[in-house]
Scaffold this motif. Structure first.
Motif, PDB file in Angstrom:
ATOM      1  N   GLN A 152       0.852  -1.191   0.000  1.00  0.00           N
ATOM      2  CA  GLN A 152       0.000   0.000   0.000  1.00  0.00           C
ATOM      3  C   GLN A 152       0.890   1.245   0.000  1.00  0.00           C
ATOM      4  OE1 GLN A 152      -2.496   0.860   3.457  1.00  0.00           O
ATOM      5  NE2 GLN A 152      -4.001   1.811   2.070  1.00  0.00           N
ATOM      6  N   GLU A 184       3.666   0.160   2.557  1.00  0.00           N
ATOM      7  CA  GLU A 184       3.612  -0.766   3.687  1.00  0.00           C
ATOM      8  C   GLU A 184       3.294  -2.137   3.117  1.00  0.00           C
ATOM      9  OE1 GLU A 184       0.764   0.071   6.790  1.00  0.00           O
ATOM     10  OE2 GLU A 184       1.281  -1.767   7.890  1.00  0.00           O
ATOM     11  N   LEU A 215       0.096  -8.448   4.303  1.00  0.00           N
ATOM     12  CA  LEU A 215       0.020  -9.859   3.922  1.00  0.00           C
ATOM     13  C   LEU A 215      -1.380 -10.239   3.439  1.00  0.00           C
ATOM     14  CD1 LEU A 215       1.682 -12.430   3.871  1.00  0.00           C
ATOM     15  CD2 LEU A 215       0.990 -12.861   6.239  1.00  0.00           C
ATOM     16  N   ARG A 216      -1.423 -11.095   2.446  1.00  0.00           N
ATOM     17  CA  ARG A 216      -2.692 -11.661   1.976  1.00  0.00           C
ATOM     18  C   ARG A 216      -2.521 -13.165   1.817  1.00  0.00           C
ATOM     19  NH1 ARG A 216      -3.784  -7.448   3.434  1.00  0.00           N
ATOM     20  NH2 ARG A 216      -4.745  -5.688   2.369  1.00  0.00           N
ATOM     21  N   PRO A 272      -5.341 -10.346   6.520  1.00  0.00           N
ATOM     22  CA  PRO A 272      -4.561 -10.793   7.685  1.00  0.00           C
ATOM     23  C   PRO A 272      -5.358 -10.857   8.984  1.00  0.00           C
ATOM     24  CG  PRO A 272      -3.895  -8.588   6.999  1.00  0.00           C
ATOM     25  CD  PRO A 272      -4.817  -9.113   5.947  1.00  0.00           C
ATOM     26  N   LEU A 311      -4.141 -14.054  11.056  1.00  0.00           N
ATOM     27  CA  LEU A 311      -2.895 -13.858  11.809  1.00  0.00           C
ATOM     28  C   LEU A 311      -3.032 -14.241  13.288  1.00  0.00           C
ATOM     29  CD1 LEU A 311      -1.142 -10.715  10.341  1.00  0.00           C
ATOM     30  CD2 LEU A 311      -0.634 -13.131  10.027  1.00  0.00           C
ATOM     31  N   ASN A 315       5.454  -5.120   8.822  1.00  0.00           N
ATOM     32  CA  ASN A 315       4.881  -5.299  10.166  1.00  0.00           C
ATOM     33  C   ASN A 315       5.522  -6.495  10.850  1.00  0.00           C
ATOM     34  OD1 ASN A 315       2.437  -3.391  10.304  1.00  0.00           O
ATOM     35  ND2 ASN A 315       2.246  -4.390   8.300  1.00  0.00           N
ATOM     36  N   ASP A 347       3.583   1.656  15.324  1.00  0.00           N
ATOM     37  CA  ASP A 347       2.330   1.476  14.587  1.00  0.00           C
ATOM     38  C   ASP A 347       1.116   1.715  15.481  1.00  0.00           C
ATOM     39  OD1 ASP A 347       0.720   0.875  12.475  1.00  0.00           O
ATOM     40  OD2 ASP A 347       1.276  -1.246  12.334  1.00  0.00           O
ATOM     41  N   ASP A 348       0.004   2.026  14.886  1.00  0.00           N
ATOM     42  CA  ASP A 348      -1.279   2.197  15.591  1.00  0.00           C
ATOM     43  C   ASP A 348      -1.150   3.121  16.790  1.00  0.00           C
ATOM     44  OD1 ASP A 348      -2.016   0.328  13.774  1.00  0.00           O
ATOM     45  OD2 ASP A 348      -2.263  -1.315  15.195  1.00  0.00           O
ATOM     46  N   ARG A 355      -5.626   4.801  12.464  1.00  0.00           N
ATOM     47  CA  ARG A 355      -6.710   5.133  11.550  1.00  0.00           C
ATOM     48  C   ARG A 355      -7.940   5.683  12.286  1.00  0.00           C
ATOM     49  NH1 ARG A 355      -7.806   0.203   8.640  1.00  0.00           N
ATOM     50  NH2 ARG A 355      -9.753  -0.105   9.756  1.00  0.00           N
ATOM     51  N   GLY A 367      -4.872   5.390   7.046  1.00  0.00           N
ATOM     52  CA  GLY A 367      -6.294   5.324   6.670  1.00  0.00           C
ATOM     53  C   GLY A 367      -6.881   6.649   6.203  1.00  0.00           C
ATOM     54  N   GLU A 407      -8.816   8.725   3.873  1.00  0.00           N
ATOM     55  CA  GLU A 407      -9.786   8.366   2.837  1.00  0.00           C
ATOM     56  C   GLU A 407     -10.353   9.574   2.114  1.00  0.00           C
ATOM     57  OE1 GLU A 407     -12.630   5.922   4.928  1.00  0.00           O
ATOM     58  OE2 GLU A 407     -11.373   4.135   4.735  1.00  0.00           O
ATOM     59  N   GLY A 451      -3.458   5.543   2.715  1.00  0.00           N
ATOM     60  CA  GLY A 451      -4.900   5.341   2.789  1.00  0.00           C
ATOM     61  C   GLY A 451      -5.493   5.150   1.414  1.00  0.00           C
ATOM     62  N   PHE A 452      -6.777   4.782   1.427  1.00  0.00           N
ATOM     63  CA  PHE A 452      -7.447   4.488   0.156  1.00  0.00           C
ATOM     64  C   PHE A 452      -7.457   5.695  -0.764  1.00  0.00           C
ATOM     65  CE2 PHE A 452     -10.171   0.949   2.321  1.00  0.00           C
ATOM     66  CZ  PHE A 452      -9.005   0.204   2.469  1.00  0.00           C
ATOM     67  N   PRO A 496      -4.023  -1.391  -0.827  1.00  0.00           N
ATOM     68  CA  PRO A 496      -2.957  -2.383  -0.936  1.00  0.00           C
ATOM     69  C   PRO A 496      -3.062  -3.083  -2.291  1.00  0.00           C
ATOM     70  CG  PRO A 496      -4.050  -2.557   1.189  1.00  0.00           C
ATOM     71  CD  PRO A 496      -4.851  -1.599   0.378  1.00  0.00           C
TER      72      PRO A 496
HETATM   73  P1  C2E Z   1      -2.026  -2.155  10.077  1.00  0.00           P
HETATM   74  O1  C2E Z   1      -0.577  -2.356  10.244  1.00  0.00           O
HETATM   75  O2  C2E Z   1      -2.636  -1.073  10.879  1.00  0.00           O
HETATM   76  O3  C2E Z   1      -2.292  -1.987   8.554  1.00  0.00           O
HETATM   77  C1  C2E Z   1      -3.131  -1.077   8.028  1.00  0.00           C
HETATM   78  C2  C2E Z   1      -4.441  -1.700   7.718  1.00  0.00           C
HETATM   79  O4  C2E Z   1      -5.345  -0.661   7.348  1.00  0.00           O
HETATM   80  C3  C2E Z   1      -4.386  -2.625   6.505  1.00  0.00           C
HETATM   81  O5  C2E Z   1      -5.307  -3.645   6.697  1.00  0.00           O
HETATM   82  C4  C2E Z   1      -4.850  -1.739   5.379  1.00  0.00           C
HETATM   83  O6  C2E Z   1      -5.395  -2.457   4.305  1.00  0.00           O
HETATM   84  C5  C2E Z   1      -5.881  -0.912   6.067  1.00  0.00           C
HETATM   85  N1  C2E Z   1      -6.057   0.370   5.432  1.00  0.00           N
HETATM   86  C6  C2E Z   1      -5.127   1.120   4.827  1.00  0.00           C
HETATM   87  N2  C2E Z   1      -5.677   2.294   4.360  1.00  0.00           N
HETATM   88  C7  C2E Z   1      -6.975   2.274   4.686  1.00  0.00           C
HETATM   89  C8  C2E Z   1      -8.055   3.185   4.514  1.00  0.00           C
HETATM   90  O7  C2E Z   1      -7.927   4.256   3.944  1.00  0.00           O
HETATM   91  N3  C2E Z   1      -9.265   2.849   5.001  1.00  0.00           N
HETATM   92  C9  C2E Z   1      -9.443   1.627   5.672  1.00  0.00           C
HETATM   93  N4  C2E Z   1     -10.647   1.359   6.109  1.00  0.00           N
HETATM   94  N5  C2E Z   1      -8.448   0.741   5.850  1.00  0.00           N
HETATM   95  C10 C2E Z   1      -7.222   1.066   5.367  1.00  0.00           C
HETATM   96  P2  C2E Z   1      -4.968  -5.122   6.431  1.00  0.00           P
HETATM   97  O8  C2E Z   1      -4.130  -5.283   5.243  1.00  0.00           O
HETATM   98  O9  C2E Z   1      -6.219  -5.908   6.526  1.00  0.00           O
HETATM   99  O10 C2E Z   1      -4.039  -5.470   7.684  1.00  0.00           O
HETATM  100  C11 C2E Z   1      -4.567  -5.535   8.937  1.00  0.00           C
HETATM  101  C12 C2E Z   1      -3.520  -5.696   9.962  1.00  0.00           C
HETATM  102  O11 C2E Z   1      -2.861  -6.948   9.840  1.00  0.00           O
HETATM  103  C13 C2E Z   1      -2.417  -4.693   9.874  1.00  0.00           C
HETATM  104  O12 C2E Z   1      -2.806  -3.501  10.455  1.00  0.00           O
HETATM  105  C14 C2E Z   1      -1.307  -5.358  10.570  1.00  0.00           C
HETATM  106  O13 C2E Z   1      -1.396  -5.133  11.946  1.00  0.00           O
HETATM  107  C15 C2E Z   1      -1.563  -6.817  10.290  1.00  0.00           C
HETATM  108  N6  C2E Z   1      -0.635  -7.283   9.256  1.00  0.00           N
HETATM  109  C16 C2E Z   1      -0.727  -7.189   7.925  1.00  0.00           C
HETATM  110  N7  C2E Z   1       0.336  -7.756   7.355  1.00  0.00           N
HETATM  111  C17 C2E Z   1       1.134  -8.214   8.320  1.00  0.00           C
HETATM  112  C18 C2E Z   1       2.389  -8.893   8.364  1.00  0.00           C
HETATM  113  O14 C2E Z   1       3.037  -9.168   7.339  1.00  0.00           O
HETATM  114  N8  C2E Z   1       2.894  -9.197   9.564  1.00  0.00           N
HETATM  115  C19 C2E Z   1       2.236  -8.871  10.706  1.00  0.00           C
HETATM  116  N9  C2E Z   1       2.791  -9.202  11.877  1.00  0.00           N
HETATM  117  N10 C2E Z   1       1.071  -8.230  10.718  1.00  0.00           N
HETATM  118  C20 C2E Z   1       0.506  -7.905   9.525  1.00  0.00           C
END
Ligand code: C2E
Ligand code: CA
Ligand code: CA
Length: 709
Positions: free
Chosen positions: A460, A474, A477-478, A489, A493, A532, A594-595, A618, A652, A654, A672-673, A678
């Motif tokens: 992304q 960033e 993972l999918r 994820p 996860l 991450n 993060d977060d 976000r 995030g 948007e 963000g979107f 992503p």
């Molecule tokens: P995160 O690190 O906070 O990642 C950002 C999440 O917000 C991602 O969700 C992304 O798709 C989503 N996002 C980004 N921009 C926007 C937006 O504008 N609006 C909205 N509604 N969502 C947005 P995703 O890909 O589902 O990942 C969720 C979480 O999974 C991540 O949160 C991260 O904590 C974890 N994750 C993803 N990949 C990995 C990885 O390779 N390893 C680890 N340990 N955790 C991962």
């Protein structure tokens, strides 16, 4: 001297009993030595007295001779008496009378006896000078000399030599007797005193043992010593102390395991009870009961009446539970059945049934009984409260093998029961939609996902807020599941973490990102990629070394990789996190927190951490335009991070309104979107190549066009 001796004695590694015994032994030895010494002296004195008596006898004898005889006659008489004495007393070595000339020389006497007297001349001189009887000991003899006087003039002398051997023998016999008595006394007294001391110190030893056990967490109360002394007192106060420790321990246990209002076990106790039963291979049925009206009692009649209602419901359910326990025990004819009622919170209660009598049929019957119990209203502080209930049931092993899964299954079936018109119960559905089933499938498939190459990294874009240039991405993972399609994820996860797959998956992501970055580098592209990492990954002791190794293997610059750690994970143990991450920062790897805003970090500890980038969660970004307080939080966060020298990424984003606000507040980057979802690596490559800093204007145009700004 005495001080250092006492110190040595105290420090010497000996038990109390041994120490006492040592002390008593030393005391006994000193006492018996004194006893022997005194006794020996006594024996010797007795021997000396006997010689003195003999001398006195001799003197009396000399004095008893008629003094009017001529000197020669007197000495001859004396000699004959002495001869008789010598003949009758075997210890007499010599006995003679001797006359003396005026100049002190020996004049007459028994020549044999004189020759047998080794100290004749000496004794003579002694007696002469003193005019009194004289003794001398030597050569195994006692030499006695008594002067024979006429008026004041010494005319001769009686000499007797008595062997001291016999006396010495009696003395030494007395000495050895004394020593033998002393040794015998010690031999007898020492073990006796050791036994006695042992008896005295035994309670101390028992107390010591009990203390040690207490320290090891064994809370069995020691048996108190039945004695009426300090030890008994000590033992009693120790037992009292143990009891109070147990009481406070139990109080804490009770607080953490029981519900405050109803006094029933809480969810945690229910979890322990269930897992213990499952651990013993018992069948388990979990019933989640939801009482729909109870919540409204609080609202309508106040918390106090609400609490009363909860207590009334608890009481009724409790007696149901007891009846059920009885029935199960009777029907299963075993001891292994058990029932636990707990309050799960709010208006939710739970029953756990365990034992061989637990079947779907029996559990269903019990659920009916529970529902029937709600037909009568409850008395809540004078108010009659009517409630209806819904019950969701999960059974092991079909609906889950641990408490967490069973509870979720039961909640799922509870939702089912509610939606099909309350006052009913439902079993967990054992079909593809049930939670337990889904989880099982995911677990099985997930173990295969890495080896089968089903995991894929999406990217992304992250853009600079000032000019919209894409700086990097960033990595997210999918899972490309063969039948379920692309899985995010969030859906797998947590399970991966639960079943210990997270390290393997984390390694895959980092390696894949590095491999991809190397490819892009070869094509002249240098996006910065944020990866991450999960809690279990960064808690490895060799985490930094491991990451640096993977980056080195791919031959890419460390500055092209950014590691993201969530605030919550970083703050679990801030000091360790800081120490573990430092090598990464020193090597040039960028670190992002993060977060941010979802945890409870204080900014002070943040400054001590080696982070470069702070990612604003976000939830704040999405609210920052609509909600005043979110606006203030974001503005304050950005103000402070600027002061602290962090770069910031807003997550995030948007809408362009959000973008404008963040830009105004001095945020550096955004993701963000609005800028890009992503996307697959190939898509991102095109995206990045087109919108690098030089082409950034186009992106801004693009965004304005999309949002109609
Ligand atoms: P995160 O690190 O906070 O990642 C950002 C999440 O917000 C991602 O969700 C992304 O798709 C989503 N996002 C980004 N921009 C926007 C937006 O504008 N609006 C909205 N509604 N969502 C947005 P995703 O890909 O589902 O990942 C969720 C979480 O999974 C991540 O949160 C991260 O904590 C974890 N994750 C993803 N990949 C990995 C990885 O390779 N390893 C680890 N340990 N955790 C991962
Ligand atoms: Ca992240
Ligand atoms: Ca995030």
């Amino acid at each position: 001297m005495l001080g250092s001796l006492t110190q040595w004695y105290v420090r010497f590694p000996l038990g109390l009993a041994a120490r006492f015994t040592l002390f008593v032994a030393a005391l006994l030895l000193a006492l018996t030595t004194a006893f022997v010494y005194v006794n020996n002296r006594e024996a010797e004195r007795a021997a000396n007295t006997s010689f003195e008596e003999k001398a006195a006898d001799l003197q009396a004898l000399v004095r008893g001779l008629a003094s009017d005889l001529s000197a020669d006659l007197r000495l001859a008489d004396l000699q004959s008496v002495l001869n008789r004495i010598a003949a009758t007393n075997e210890n007499t070595r010599y006995a003679y009378a001797v006359g003396m000339t005026a100049d002190g020389r020996l004049a007459a006497g028994d020549p044999d006896s004189v020759l047998a007297d080794p100290v004749a001349s000496l004794a003579l001189t002694d007696a002469l000078s003193a005019g009194l009887p004289a003794f001398r000991r030597g050569d195994g003899l006692m030499h006695i000399a008594v002067p024979v006087k006429t008026g004041e003039q010494i005319i001769g002398m009686a000499r007797v030599g008595i062997s001291t051997a016999a006396v010495e023998e009696t003395v030494s016999a007395a000495v050895s007797r004394n020593i033998i008595v002393a040794i015998g006394f010690i031999i007898l007294a020492l073990p006796l005193s050791a036994i006695f001391i042992n008896y005295l110190t035994e309670p101390v030893r028992r107390l010591t043992l009990a203390t040690r056990r207490l320290a090891d967490g064994d809370f069995s109360i020691p048996v108190t010593e039945k004695r009426n002394d300090e030890l008994g007192e000590l033992s009693q106060s120790f037992a009292a102390m143990t009891r109070s420790i147990i009481d406070s321990f139990e109080a804490v246990q009770t607080l953490t395991l029981t519900d405050r209002v109803s006094g029933l076990p809480n969810r945690e106790q229910m979890r322990r009870f269930t897992d213990a039963a499952l651990g013993r291979d018992r069948k388990v049925a979990l019933l989640c009961i939801d009482l729909d009206r109870l919540k409204r009692v609080n609202e309508a009649l106040g918390i106090e009446i609400g609490d009363n209602a909860i207590i009334a419901v608890s009481e009724r359910l409790k007696s149901l539970g007891l009846e059920q326990a009885d029935r199960m025990e009777r029907e299963a004819l075993g001891q292994d059945s058990d029932v636990l009622l707990s309050r799960l919170g709010g208006d939710e209660f739970g029953f756990v049934l365990t034992g061989s009598g637990v079947t779907e049929e029996k559990t269903g019957e019990f659920a009916k009984v529970v529902l029937a119990a709600f037909a009568r209203p409850f008395d809540a502080g004078g108010h009659a409260v009517s409630v209806t209930g819904s019950i969701g049931i999960a059974l092991s092993p079909e609906d889950g093998a641990d408490f967490g899964v069973l509870l979720r299954s039961a909640y799922n079936s509870l939702a089912d029961a509610k939606s099909s018109g309350r006052n009913t119960y439902k079993f967990a559905r054992r079909d593809v939609n049930s939670y337990a089933y889904r989880r099982l499938m995911v677990e099985q498939d997930l173990r295969q996902a890495v080896p089968k190459g089903e995991l894929e990294v999406f990217y992304q874009p992250q853009v600079a807020l000032t000019d919209g240039a894409v700086m990097g991405a960033e990595a997210l993972l999918r899972w490309r599941h063969p039948s379920r399609g692309l899985v995010g994820p969030v859906d797998f996860l947590e399970i991966a973490e639960d079943i210990g797959l997270m390290d393997e998956i984390g390694d895959f992501v980092l390696r894949d990102v590095c491999r991809q970055a190397a490819l892009w580098q070869a094509r002249g592209l240098q996006p910065r990629i944020a990866v991450n990492v999960s809690a279990s990954q960064c808690q490895r002791t060799d985490f930094a070394k491991h990451v640096l190794q993977i980056i080195a293997d791919a031959k890419i610059p460390t500055s092209s990789i950014e590691i993201e750690i969530t605030e919550t994970v970083a703050m679990l143990d801030p000091r360790t996190t800081a120490r573990e991450l430092m090598p990464l920062r020193s090597a040039g790897v960028r670190l992002a927190i993060d977060d941010f805003g979802t945890g409870y970090s204080n900014l002070a500890s943040l400054t001590r951490m080696p982070f470069n980038i702070l990612k604003i969660d976000r939830s704040f970004v999405s609210e920052c335009v609509r909600d005043g307080s979110a606006r203030i939080v974001v503005a304050m966060l950005l103000g402070m991070t600027r002061e602290l020298g962090f770069e910031t990424v807003a997550e995030g984003v948007e809408s362009s309104a959000q973008r404008e606000f963040l830009l105004q507040q001095g945020c550096t980057y955004a993701q963000g979107f609005l800028f890009g979802k992503p996307m697959m690596a190939s898509e991102f490559e095109t995206f990045f190549a087109a919108r690098r800093r030089s082409d950034a204007r186009d992106l801004l145009q693009d965004v304005r066009f999309k949002t109609g700004a």
